[in-house]
Structure formats: C-alpha cells, structure tokens
Motif scaffolding. Structure first.
Motif, PDB file in Angstrom:
ATOM      1  N   LEU A 270     -28.992   6.474   8.750  1.00  0.00           N
ATOM      2  CA  LEU A 270     -28.636   5.678   9.466  1.00  0.00           C
ATOM      3  C   LEU A 270     -29.047   4.220   8.810  1.00  0.00           C
ATOM      4  CD1 LEU A 270     -31.405   7.570  13.182  1.00  0.00           C
ATOM      5  CD2 LEU A 270     -28.551   6.884  12.936  1.00  0.00           C
ATOM      6  N   ASP A 271     -28.269   3.604   9.963  1.00  0.00           N
ATOM      7  CA  ASP A 271     -28.594   2.011   8.910  1.00  0.00           C
ATOM      8  C   ASP A 271     -30.201   1.623   9.147  1.00  0.00           C
ATOM      9  OD1 ASP A 271     -28.905   0.403  11.069  1.00  0.00           O
ATOM     10  OD2 ASP A 271     -27.841   1.325  12.010  1.00  0.00           O
TER      11      ASP A 271
ATOM     12  N   THR B 294     -32.485  -0.014   9.858  1.00  0.00           N
ATOM     13  CA  THR B 294     -32.816  -0.753  11.202  1.00  0.00           C
ATOM     14  C   THR B 294     -32.679   0.216  12.219  1.00  0.00           C
ATOM     15  OG1 THR B 294     -32.450  -3.324  11.076  1.00  0.00           O
ATOM     16  CG2 THR B 294     -32.935  -2.743  12.739  1.00  0.00           C
ATOM     17  N   THR B 295     -31.689   1.220  12.444  1.00  0.00           N
ATOM     18  CA  THR B 295     -32.402   2.157  13.688  1.00  0.00           C
ATOM     19  C   THR B 295     -33.028   2.926  12.997  1.00  0.00           C
ATOM     20  OG1 THR B 295     -30.001   1.315  14.066  1.00  0.00           O
ATOM     21  CG2 THR B 295     -31.118   3.761  14.616  1.00  0.00           C
TER      22      THR B 295
ATOM     23  N   ARG C 297     -31.304   0.505  20.477  1.00  0.00           N
ATOM     24  CA  ARG C 297     -31.288   1.057  19.042  1.00  0.00           C
ATOM     25  C   ARG C 297     -30.942   3.226  19.225  1.00  0.00           C
ATOM     26  NH1 ARG C 297     -29.780  -2.200  14.138  1.00  0.00           N
ATOM     27  NH2 ARG C 297     -29.450  -3.506  14.229  1.00  0.00           N
TER      28      ARG C 297
ATOM     29  N   ARG D 150     -28.529   4.911  20.229  1.00  0.00           N
ATOM     30  CA  ARG D 150     -27.725   4.681  19.717  1.00  0.00           C
ATOM     31  C   ARG D 150     -27.906   5.677  18.935  1.00  0.00           C
ATOM     32  NH1 ARG D 150     -24.402  -0.376  19.212  1.00  0.00           N
ATOM     33  NH2 ARG D 150     -23.443  -0.481  21.290  1.00  0.00           N
ATOM     34  N   GLY D 151     -29.013   6.080  18.331  1.00  0.00           N
ATOM     35  CA  GLY D 151     -30.066   6.435  17.305  1.00  0.00           C
ATOM     36  C   GLY D 151     -30.017   7.914  17.214  1.00  0.00           C
TER      37      GLY D 151
END
Length: 116
Positions: A58-59, A61-62, A93, A96-97
């Motif tokens: 994951l990115d 931040t997420t 987030r 979505r995460g």
C-alpha cells in the motif's frame, strides 16, 4: 508496528475477506465454501509477516493509517491530527486500504499465492 499488535489487524482483514468469499459464492448461486480453509491455505509464513508484506504494498500513508487505527487503536480523529489530515480523509483511506487488502487476500485464497 510490533508483531504483537498485528493479530488484531490480521483477524479483522481475515474476517472481512471470509465474509466476502461467502457473499461471492452465494451471489454465484454456489454453496458457500469454507473461507477459513481458503484463507488458511495461503499461509506460507506467519500471518503477521504476510500482512506486513501486504501493508508494504500500500502507499505509505494508507499503511500508516491502518497501523495507527488497528494496531495502535487510535480513533480516526487522533490519526487525522497526527498526520495532519481530516478525519474524513482518514476514514476514506481506511476503507480503501482494507478493500485493497481484502482483494489481495481473496485473490491469494483463490490462487494460493500472495501478490508480488
């Protein structure tokens, strides 16, 4: 994040992935498979190691938001304050995460491999 905090997030994601597998099977008119068996079959290393690998996909931040929300037990408001985001952005987030993690886990349960 310490591995001692990982079981909470692992359990949450596994439970949601299991429910998604049941829902998918029912929607396709099939007798629901045992999702716990499917999820357990993809375990090649410890669940915490697998989840850490997926979180790293994951990115940043997420992944950090998920760690703060589930492993550390912080509220969306506390995470938002710490990361200088709005609580709504944190909740988005998280949604979505978790959705992405669920897809990866469900795919892995069907393919018996984790995504690269």
């Amino acid at each position: 994040m310490t591995t001692s905090n990982m079981p909470v997030l692992v359990t949450s994601v596994q439970a949601e992935a299991a429910q998604m597998i049941i829902d998918r099977d029912r929607a396709q008119g099939r007798e629901p498979a045992d999702p716990i068996v499917k999820i357990a079959s993809v375990e090649q290393s410890s669940a915490a190691d697998q989840l850490a690998m997926l979180l790293n996909k994951l990115d940043r931040t997420t992944a950090e938001i998920l760690r703060m929300r589930f492993a550390q037990g912080l509220s969306a408001e506390d995470v938002a304050e710490a990361l200088r985001l709005t609580p709504g952005a944190v909740r988005m987030r998280v949604h979505r995460g978790l959705s992405q993690l669920r897809r990866w886990i469900e795919d892995a349960a069907g393919n018996e491999t984790l995504p690269e």
